[in-house]
Scaffold this motif. Structure first.
Motif, short mmCIF file in Angstrom:
data_model
loop_
_atom_site.label_atom_id
_atom_site.label_comp_id
_atom_site.label_asym_id
_atom_site.label_seq_id
_atom_site.Cartn_x
_atom_site.Cartn_y
_atom_site.Cartn_z
N LEU A 13 0.84 -1.18 0.00
CA LEU A 13 0.00 0.00 0.00
C LEU A 13 0.88 1.24 0.00
O LEU A 13 1.97 1.23 0.57
CB LEU A 13 -0.91 0.01 1.24
CG LEU A 13 -1.86 -1.18 1.40
CD1 LEU A 13 -2.49 -1.18 2.79
CD2 LEU A 13 -2.94 -1.15 0.33
N THR A 14 0.41 2.28 -0.64
CA THR A 14 1.18 3.52 -0.70
C THR A 14 1.08 4.27 0.63
O THR A 14 0.13 4.08 1.40
CB THR A 14 0.68 4.43 -1.82
OG1 THR A 14 -0.66 4.84 -1.54
CG2 THR A 14 0.71 3.70 -3.17
N LEU A 15 2.06 5.15 0.86
CA LEU A 15 2.03 5.96 2.08
C LEU A 15 0.82 6.90 2.09
O LEU A 15 0.28 7.21 3.15
CB LEU A 15 3.32 6.76 2.19
CG LEU A 15 4.60 5.96 2.47
CD1 LEU A 15 5.81 6.88 2.53
CD2 LEU A 15 4.48 5.18 3.78
N GLU A 16 0.40 7.33 0.89
CA GLU A 16 -0.79 8.19 0.82
C GLU A 16 -2.02 7.44 1.29
O GLU A 16 -2.87 8.00 2.00
CB GLU A 16 -1.00 8.68 -0.62
CG GLU A 16 0.03 9.68 -1.12
CD GLU A 16 1.33 9.01 -1.57
OE1 GLU A 16 2.29 9.74 -1.87
OE2 GLU A 16 1.38 7.75 -1.61
N THR A 17 -2.13 6.16 0.90
CA THR A 17 -3.27 5.35 1.34
C THR A 17 -3.24 5.14 2.84
O THR A 17 -4.27 5.19 3.51
CB THR A 17 -3.25 3.99 0.62
OG1 THR A 17 -3.26 4.19 -0.80
CG2 THR A 17 -4.44 3.13 1.02
N VAL A 18 -2.03 4.91 3.35
CA VAL A 18 -1.89 4.73 4.81
C VAL A 18 -2.33 5.99 5.54
O VAL A 18 -3.08 5.92 6.53
CB VAL A 18 -0.43 4.38 5.16
CG1 VAL A 18 -0.24 4.37 6.67
CG2 VAL A 18 -0.04 3.04 4.56
N TRP A 19 -1.87 7.12 5.08
CA TRP A 19 -2.23 8.39 5.71
C TRP A 19 -3.75 8.60 5.69
O TRP A 19 -4.35 8.98 6.70
CB TRP A 19 -1.54 9.53 4.98
CG TRP A 19 -1.75 10.88 5.62
CD1 TRP A 19 -2.75 11.77 5.36
CD2 TRP A 19 -0.95 11.48 6.64
NE1 TRP A 19 -2.62 12.89 6.13
CE2 TRP A 19 -1.53 12.75 6.94
CE3 TRP A 19 0.20 11.10 7.33
CZ2 TRP A 19 -0.99 13.60 7.89
CZ3 TRP A 19 0.74 11.95 8.27
CH2 TRP A 19 0.14 13.18 8.55
N ALA A 20 -4.36 8.33 4.54
CA ALA A 20 -5.81 8.52 4.42
C ALA A 20 -6.56 7.54 5.31
O ALA A 20 -7.58 7.90 5.93
CB ALA A 20 -6.23 8.33 2.96
N ALA A 21 -6.08 6.31 5.39
CA ALA A 21 -6.78 5.30 6.21
C ALA A 21 -6.72 5.64 7.69
O ALA A 21 -7.65 5.32 8.44
CB ALA A 21 -6.16 3.92 5.96
N ILE A 22 -5.63 6.27 8.12
CA ILE A 22 -5.49 6.61 9.54
C ILE A 22 -6.29 7.85 9.90
O ILE A 22 -6.99 7.88 10.92
CB ILE A 22 -4.00 6.81 9.89
CG1 ILE A 22 -3.24 5.49 9.75
CG2 ILE A 22 -3.85 7.35 11.32
CD1 ILE A 22 -1.74 5.61 9.94
N PHE A 23 -6.24 8.87 9.06
CA PHE A 23 -6.83 10.16 9.42
C PHE A 23 -8.17 10.43 8.71
O PHE A 23 -8.89 11.34 9.11
CB PHE A 23 -5.84 11.28 9.10
CG PHE A 23 -4.58 11.21 9.92
CD1 PHE A 23 -4.58 11.56 11.26
CD2 PHE A 23 -3.40 10.75 9.35
CE1 PHE A 23 -3.42 11.47 12.02
CE2 PHE A 23 -2.23 10.66 10.10
CZ PHE A 23 -2.24 11.02 11.44
N GLN A 24 -8.47 9.65 7.66
CA GLN A 24 -9.76 9.83 6.95
C GLN A 24 -10.32 8.45 6.62
O GLN A 24 -10.55 8.10 5.46
CB GLN A 24 -9.55 10.66 5.67
CG GLN A 24 -9.05 12.07 5.94
CD GLN A 24 -8.70 12.80 4.65
OE1 GLN A 24 -8.52 12.21 3.59
NE2 GLN A 24 -8.61 14.13 4.74
N TYR A 25 -10.54 7.66 7.66
CA TYR A 25 -10.93 6.26 7.48
C TYR A 25 -12.27 6.12 6.78
O TYR A 25 -13.25 6.75 7.16
CB TYR A 25 -10.98 5.56 8.84
CG TYR A 25 -11.45 4.14 8.78
CD1 TYR A 25 -10.78 3.20 8.02
CD2 TYR A 25 -12.58 3.74 9.50
CE1 TYR A 25 -11.21 1.89 7.96
CE2 TYR A 25 -13.02 2.43 9.46
CZ TYR A 25 -12.33 1.51 8.68
OH TYR A 25 -12.77 0.21 8.63
N ASN A 26 -12.28 5.28 5.73
CA ASN A 26 -13.50 4.98 4.98
C ASN A 26 -13.70 3.47 4.99
O ASN A 26 -13.02 2.74 4.28
CB ASN A 26 -13.38 5.49 3.54
CG ASN A 26 -14.66 5.29 2.74
OD1 ASN A 26 -15.59 4.64 3.21
ND2 ASN A 26 -14.70 5.85 1.55
#
Length: 357
Positions: free
Chosen positions: A58-71
């Motif tokens: 997984l990309t770091l962008e996906t990780v960041w989004a999953a942690i702070f903007q979980y969908n």
């Protein structure tokens, strides 16, 4: 042991086995601050990398989004939030717990080989986990954690009773030998229980150690206990520093040795018992990390304890990452990954200690 005292306190400390450096009164606050900032940065980077890599990259962008903007509708977000994030957070807090437990053991016993795994405390916790599986199957995790803590207490008591029974009382060598004996005995008993009750498959996880079974419900129990213990032991740091200089020095400076030793051992038992109940018996973290912390920051436990917590967290995060990426989708035991570092380090320290004798 040799102590040279200057106008600002102890400037050089020497005692058998433990590394010695000039005290932190001479060390630049900027150097200490940069060391801690570097450790924090490496830990955060390691956590992001560990969450990103695995059977599915997984990309770091996906990780960041999953942690702070979980969908929850997105599969990558579910993988991160439900699988990888809890195990990485567990690696952080449990790595810190094992490392600080080892630092406390080395400080109060003045034994450079002290570690909850080597001294048999982990084996005591694992033995009671085996008993819980055998006699109380389906026990809630909170009770397993409590029984693991009781096992760690039992292992500690047996080690000190055996060490003090020898003529001349307890010293670092007798403590190490007693720990090895108790660890071997309790491990054998655990194996016997596993074979008799056909639990070998269930207990394989606790023998080798790993974070694969960690869930948010586990973290909700272990995080408050371990964090509270790590915070509450900080007032002990100065007293442990003085004890590491030798009993005479500590007594002359007004330290109550029995009370300090009791509180430190109680903290070690909590840290080890709770950690083993969650991820199994992972050795060598508490052996290796405190020595690295002393090399970086000197002998002041007010710095060693927080630095050990950071470095222990980094070690287990990277060990867990390595266990997942060496042979995907299969996982190696985290204990094996740590042993690759810990065993050579232990042999080096054992050889160095023998030369000092």
């Amino acid at each position: 042991m040799k102590c040279v005292v200057g106008t600002k306190g102890v400037t050089r400390i020497q005692h058998p086995g433990l590394p010695h450096r000039p005290s932190n009164s001479k060390k630049s606050a900027v150097t200490v601050g940069l060391t801690f900032l570097s450790a924090i940065a490496i830990l955060l980077l390691s956590m992001f990398v560990a969450i990103s890599l695995g059977a599915k990259g997984l990309t770091l962008e996906t990780v960041w989004a999953a942690i702070f903007q979980y969908n929850p509708a997105l599969t990558p977000h579910q993988i991160i939030h439900e699988l990888r994030l809890p195990r990485v957070l567990a690696a952080v807090i449990i790595g810190a717990a094992f490392a600080v437990a080892g630092a406390l053991m080395q400080g109060i016993t003045r034994n450079p080989l002290a570690d909850t795994g080597i001294l048999g405390i982990n084996a005591g916790a694992t033995f009671f986990v085996a008993l819980s599986f055998a006699f109380w199957p389906g026990l809630p995790y909170g009770w397993i954690m409590f029984l693991s803590f009781v096992g760690a207490v039992l292992g500690t008591l047996l080690i000190f009773l055996l060490g003090m029974a020898a003529p001349g009382g307890l010293n670092s060598i007798r403590l190490t030998v007693a720990g090895a004996v108790i660890a071997a005995m309790l491990t054998s008993l655990s194996t016997g229980v596993a074979i008799y009750f056909d639990l070998s498959q269930d207990l394989a996880f606790w023998y080798a150690g790993g974070f694969g079974g960690i869930e948010w419900r586990h973290l909700k129990l272990i995080l408050p206990v371990l964090l509270a213990t790590l915070v509450l032991i900080m007032p002990l740091a100065r007293r442990v520093s003085l004890m590491s200089l030798g009993e005479e020095v500590a007594i002359n400076l007004g330290i109550n040795l029995r009370w300090t030793r009791f509180l430190a051992l109680a903290a070690v038992v909590v840290l080890a018992g709770v950690s083993v109940s969650a991820v199994g018996s992972i050795g060598f973290v508490g052996l290796v990390i405190p020595h690295i912390s002393r090399k970086l920051l000197g002998v002041d436990y007010r710095l060693i304890i927080p630095m050990s917590s950071l470095l222990g967290a980094i070690l287990l995060v990277l060990a867990d990452l390595g266990s997942r990426i060496v042979n995907p989708p299969e996982e190696l035991a985290v204990g094996i990954m740590v042993a690759f570092v810990g065993v050579p380090f232990f042999l080096y320290l054992a050889r160095k200690e023998r030369r000092a004798l």
